[in-house]
Design a protein around this motif. Structure first.
Motif, PDB file in Angstrom:
ATOM      1  N   PHE A 190     -23.618 -44.055  15.916  1.00  0.00           N
ATOM      2  CA  PHE A 190     -22.844 -44.610  14.802  1.00  0.00           C
ATOM      3  C   PHE A 190     -23.221 -46.075  14.584  1.00  0.00           C
ATOM      4  N   ASP A 191     -23.216 -46.484  13.323  1.00  0.00           N
ATOM      5  CA  ASP A 191     -23.515 -47.872  12.978  1.00  0.00           C
ATOM      6  C   ASP A 191     -22.246 -48.705  13.149  1.00  0.00           C
ATOM      7  N   ALA A 192     -22.300 -49.698  14.043  1.00  0.00           N
ATOM      8  CA  ALA A 192     -21.109 -50.490  14.363  1.00  0.00           C
ATOM      9  C   ALA A 192     -20.823 -51.587  13.347  1.00  0.00           C
ATOM     10  N   SER A 193     -21.770 -51.934  12.506  1.00  0.00           N
ATOM     11  CA  SER A 193     -21.656 -53.169  11.726  1.00  0.00           C
ATOM     12  C   SER A 193     -20.433 -53.195  10.820  1.00  0.00           C
ATOM     13  N   HIS A 194     -20.245 -52.165   9.999  1.00  0.00           N
ATOM     14  CA  HIS A 194     -19.110 -52.182   9.074  1.00  0.00           C
ATOM     15  C   HIS A 194     -17.794 -52.045   9.823  1.00  0.00           C
ATOM     16  N   TYR A 195     -17.784 -51.194  10.837  1.00  0.00           N
ATOM     17  CA  TYR A 195     -16.575 -50.995  11.636  1.00  0.00           C
ATOM     18  C   TYR A 195     -16.132 -52.299  12.284  1.00  0.00           C
ATOM     19  N   GLU A 196     -17.069 -53.016  12.918  1.00  0.00           N
ATOM     20  CA  GLU A 196     -16.706 -54.267  13.572  1.00  0.00           C
ATOM     21  C   GLU A 196     -16.332 -55.348  12.563  1.00  0.00           C
ATOM     22  N   HIS A 197     -16.948 -55.311  11.393  1.00  0.00           N
ATOM     23  CA  HIS A 197     -16.538 -56.229  10.326  1.00  0.00           C
ATOM     24  C   HIS A 197     -15.055 -56.032  10.006  1.00  0.00           C
ATOM     25  N   CYS A 198     -14.644 -54.779   9.840  1.00  0.00           N
ATOM     26  CA  CYS A 198     -13.239 -54.487   9.527  1.00  0.00           C
ATOM     27  C   CYS A 198     -12.331 -54.819  10.709  1.00  0.00           C
ATOM     28  N   ARG A 199     -12.788 -54.554  11.927  1.00  0.00           N
ATOM     29  CA  ARG A 199     -11.980 -54.844  13.109  1.00  0.00           C
ATOM     30  C   ARG A 199     -11.634 -56.333  13.173  1.00  0.00           C
ATOM     31  N   HIS A 200     -12.614 -57.181  12.914  1.00  0.00           N
ATOM     32  CA  HIS A 200     -12.383 -58.627  12.980  1.00  0.00           C
ATOM     33  C   HIS A 200     -11.612 -59.123  11.769  1.00  0.00           C
ATOM     34  N   LYS A 201     -11.975 -58.664  10.589  1.00  0.00           N
ATOM     35  CA  LYS A 201     -11.341 -59.152   9.361  1.00  0.00           C
ATOM     36  C   LYS A 201      -9.856 -58.824   9.321  1.00  0.00           C
ATOM     37  N   TYR A 202      -9.490 -57.632   9.800  1.00  0.00           N
ATOM     38  CA  TYR A 202      -8.100 -57.187   9.685  1.00  0.00           C
ATOM     39  C   TYR A 202      -7.330 -57.267  11.004  1.00  0.00           C
ATOM     40  N   GLU A 222     -10.737 -55.828  29.126  1.00  0.00           N
ATOM     41  CA  GLU A 222     -12.054 -56.453  29.282  1.00  0.00           C
ATOM     42  C   GLU A 222     -12.991 -56.029  28.158  1.00  0.00           C
ATOM     43  N   ALA A 223     -12.891 -54.761  27.763  1.00  0.00           N
ATOM     44  CA  ALA A 223     -13.724 -54.284  26.655  1.00  0.00           C
ATOM     45  C   ALA A 223     -13.366 -54.999  25.357  1.00  0.00           C
ATOM     46  N   GLU A 224     -12.058 -55.194  25.110  1.00  0.00           N
ATOM     47  CA  GLU A 224     -11.641 -55.900  23.911  1.00  0.00           C
ATOM     48  C   GLU A 224     -12.119 -57.351  23.921  1.00  0.00           C
ATOM     49  N   ALA A 225     -12.076 -57.973  25.087  1.00  0.00           N
ATOM     50  CA  ALA A 225     -12.549 -59.351  25.194  1.00  0.00           C
ATOM     51  C   ALA A 225     -14.040 -59.434  24.902  1.00  0.00           C
ATOM     52  N   ALA A 226     -14.792 -58.422  25.371  1.00  0.00           N
ATOM     53  CA  ALA A 226     -16.234 -58.408  25.126  1.00  0.00           C
ATOM     54  C   ALA A 226     -16.535 -58.226  23.642  1.00  0.00           C
ATOM     55  N   ILE A 227     -15.720 -57.432  22.973  1.00  0.00           N
ATOM     56  CA  ILE A 227     -15.932 -57.194  21.542  1.00  0.00           C
ATOM     57  C   ILE A 227     -15.718 -58.470  20.748  1.00  0.00           C
ATOM     58  N   LEU A 228     -14.817 -59.309  21.211  1.00  0.00           N
ATOM     59  CA  LEU A 228     -14.557 -60.562  20.506  1.00  0.00           C
ATOM     60  C   LEU A 228     -15.791 -61.460  20.459  1.00  0.00           C
ATOM     61  N   GLU A 229     -16.809 -61.193  21.302  1.00  0.00           N
ATOM     62  CA  GLU A 229     -17.957 -62.103  21.315  1.00  0.00           C
ATOM     63  C   GLU A 229     -18.834 -62.073  20.070  1.00  0.00           C
ATOM     64  N   PRO A 230     -19.266 -60.923  19.428  1.00  0.00           N
ATOM     65  CA  PRO A 230     -19.453 -59.576  19.911  1.00  0.00           C
ATOM     66  C   PRO A 230     -20.916 -59.353  20.209  1.00  0.00           C
ATOM     67  N   ALA A 231     -21.236 -58.210  20.823  1.00  0.00           N
ATOM     68  CA  ALA A 231     -22.645 -57.887  21.040  1.00  0.00           C
ATOM     69  C   ALA A 231     -22.802 -56.388  20.887  1.00  0.00           C
ATOM     70  N   TYR A 232     -23.578 -55.969  19.937  1.00  0.00           N
ATOM     71  CA  TYR A 232     -23.750 -54.548  19.676  1.00  0.00           C
ATOM     72  C   TYR A 232     -24.896 -54.005  20.525  1.00  0.00           C
ATOM     73  N   ALA A 233     -24.823 -52.732  20.806  1.00  0.00           N
ATOM     74  CA  ALA A 233     -25.868 -52.102  21.621  1.00  0.00           C
ATOM     75  C   ALA A 233     -27.197 -52.098  20.873  1.00  0.00           C
ATOM     76  N   ASP A 234     -28.259 -52.159  21.635  1.00  0.00           N
ATOM     77  CA  ASP A 234     -29.592 -52.082  21.030  1.00  0.00           C
ATOM     78  C   ASP A 234     -29.817 -50.704  20.436  1.00  0.00           C
ATOM     79  N   GLU A 235     -30.683 -50.643  19.444  1.00  0.00           N
ATOM     80  CA  GLU A 235     -31.026 -49.365  18.852  1.00  0.00           C
ATOM     81  C   GLU A 235     -32.033 -48.606  19.703  1.00  0.00           C
ATOM     82  N   ALA A 236     -32.773 -49.351  20.534  1.00  0.00           N
ATOM     83  CA  ALA A 236     -33.840 -48.696  21.308  1.00  0.00           C
ATOM     84  C   ALA A 236     -33.249 -47.875  22.446  1.00  0.00           C
TER      85      ALA A 236
END
Length: 538
Positions: A487-499, A524-538
């Motif tokens: 799954f592509d995280a970009s739009h989801y994480e955009h909404c997570r932070h914006k809202y 801890e997972a939520e704290a990591a998301i606040l940074e954020p860093a998405y998984a590599d595609e490779a």
């Protein structure tokens, strides 16, 4: 992919206590689950009727009051002391097989149990406004007498609007209308900070509108939705066509049944479904809405499949393999819910004799057992057994990959299963379809060893490699990196932070992850998301 290979040969597995608990589980089902299920269904029916007797104005007023209760509850939360927010619904109530142990971590509960009313049927706008706990049986009971229906109607009565929007909803009409979430016109959402917003595809909350599907309720609380209605007729004219050949040949027959190679729209049916019974036999079904006058013409056969004593639908369809192609007319609402009584193939595993005439005639009116009750009465050992030795999976795959998917599933899992410029594609969209796998693998039925976790892991890797998707109601073995490869995280994480969902709602990966989630792990997972860093595609 090469021609289908022989299934793997596995060693015999020694039976343990849980095998016998599963084998004789029908005793609990008959004497406990079925009677209690019938009482629950009757109580729900009375509640639906009581709701329908109220005026639309009164239902809307109660809805607004309940929304304000949710807002008030959210504002009572202290982010520093209270856990992440989730619904107060008990873990076993969900229809899906996904492990909901995330609720065992510390959490802040919000009660949404009152949101089960149809608020409005707007014939002019052709829209139904409903609350998230409205289920498919309830909505078809209200709309079908008006010769209206949701554009996409999920087959099982118990599936809810909220679950189908936040999760995965696909049906036999999806080749025309898309996923269930694609038929939504607007969503009313309570955000993490208590704001109530109405999201549509073209207003200021359009990003939220497109972010909510598949998010598993991790962006906010959906409290109502406006969903597209279509005009229908009283009957479905259903054509059953037997198909024999390789799995790829059956997949091609399935594609041809609703995506004609010449592109003629007149050949596209209103509904399509394919069932594969063996590696070389299947039945394709195409349905077209038909009027009562047409159905009752002399010579036409009407089959009311909804009666309790009728053969289970998948077994009825299988008769086409013996008698050849045939056509019959089924009352539309009964066709929509054709798999409800037998829960697809699952009813046979739950009640081995449930498909026999004597049982259908005497006790068929009690079917189906309520899935939530089945889960509530199974216990930890039986639940883990089903996770390891059972297959409840759907896959959203490109239409041209269906043959490959069937071959992969046959080789790895050996189930009975259903499957619902390249063929079917348009200049602006690619055609995907659902491949559903619901049964015990043949190795389990033969008493052989079977590693369910490993089989699901291999399936998920195949999906990633073939640009396909796994609905998150099912059991998942994906690690976080592979989850975000699928799954592509970009739009989801955009909404997570914006809202403001980060730190309030659990992320969709951790909500879908198999196994228990501790408070520390999730925080801890939520704290990591606040940074954020998405998984590599490779």
């Amino acid at each position: 992919m090469a021609d289908v290979q022989e299934p793997l040969v596995r060693r015999k597995r020694k039976k343990v206590l849980v095998d016998y608990l599963v084998q004789f589980r029908w005793i609990v089902v008959i004497f406990v689950v079925l009677p209690v299920s019938a009482l629950i269904y009757f109580n729900i029916f009375l509640g639906d009727m009581w709701s329908a007797m109220k005026s639309e104005k009164k239902r809307q007023k109660q809805h607004d009051e309940n929304v304000q209760k949710v807002v008030k509850r959210l504002k009572q939360r202290n982010p520093k002391k209270d856990g992440l927010v989730c619904t107060a619904r008990k873990p076993w109530i969900a229809v899906g097989m996904r492990n909901v142990d995330y609720k065992r971590a510390r959490h802040f509960e919000v009660d949404l149990s009152a949101f089960r009313n149809i608020l409005e049927i707007d014939k002019e706008r052709m829209v139904a406004k409903v609350e998230p706990l409205v289920n498919m049986g309830q909505i078809t009971r209200a709309t079908c007498p008006m010769n209206l229906a949701l554009a996409v109607v999920a087959e099982l009565d118990d599936l809810t609007v909220g679950g189908l929007i936040n999760g995965y909803g696909i049906e036999g009409s999806s080749h025309l209308y898309g996923l269930f979430s694609d038929t939504v016109v607007a969503m009313e959402v309570v955000l993490a900070d208590g704001r109530v917003v109405r999201a549509t595809k073209d207003n200021e909350y359009s990003d939220l509108f497109y972010g909510i599907p598949w998010s598993q309720g991790t962006l906010g609380f959906l409290v109502s939705a406006e969903i597209k209605l279509i005009p229908i007729k009283e009957y479905m004219r259903l054509t059953y066509t037997p198909v024999r050949g390789s799995l790829k040949e059956m997949a091609q027959a399935y594609a041809d049944s609703f995506a004609p190679r010449d592109g003629d729209p007149a050949k596209v049916p209103d509904f399509v479904e394919g069932m594969v019974y063996t590696a070389s036999e299947g039945v394709m079904m195409t349905g077209v809405y038909a009027s009562k006058e047409e159905a009752k013409k002399k010579g036409n056969k009407i089959n009311s499949v909804g009666w309790w004593f009728k053969p289970w639908f998948y077994q009825h369809a299988q008769t086409a393999l013996k008698k050849g192609e045939f056509v019959e007319y089924i009352p539309t609402r009964e066709y929509y819910h054709r798999h409800t009584r037998c829960l697809y193939w699952e009813g046979k595993l739950i009640l081995p004799f449930g498909d026999q005439f004597w049982f259908r005639f005497l006790l068929g009116w009690l079917m189906p057992p309520k899935v939530s009750l089945l889960k509530a009465t199974q216990g930890e050992a039986v639940r883990n057994y089903y996770h390891d030795n059972h297959v409840i999976q759907d896959m959203l795959v490109p239409l041209y990959k269906v043959g490959d998917a069937l071959e992969f599933v046959h080789r790895e899992m050996e189930p009975g299963f259903e499957h619902q410029h390249r063929q079917g594609d348009t200049s602006y969209a690619q055609m995907f379809t659902d491949v559903g796998v619901y049964y015990a693998p043949a190795a389990v039925l033969r008493g052989e060893e079977f590693n369910g976790a490993e089989a699901v892991h291999r399936l998920e890797q195949w999906l990633i490699e073939n640009h396909s998707y796994q609905p998150q109601y099912a059991v998942s073995e994906l690690n976080e990196k592979d989850f975000w490869r699928m799954f592509d995280a970009s739009h989801y994480e955009h909404c997570r932070h914006k809202y403001g969902a980060v730190g309030t709602f659990m992320s969709v990966y951790y909500k879908s992850k198999k196994g228990k989630k501790t408070e520390k792990e999730v925080q801890e997972a939520e704290a990591a998301i606040l940074e954020p860093a998405y998984a590599d595609e490779a």
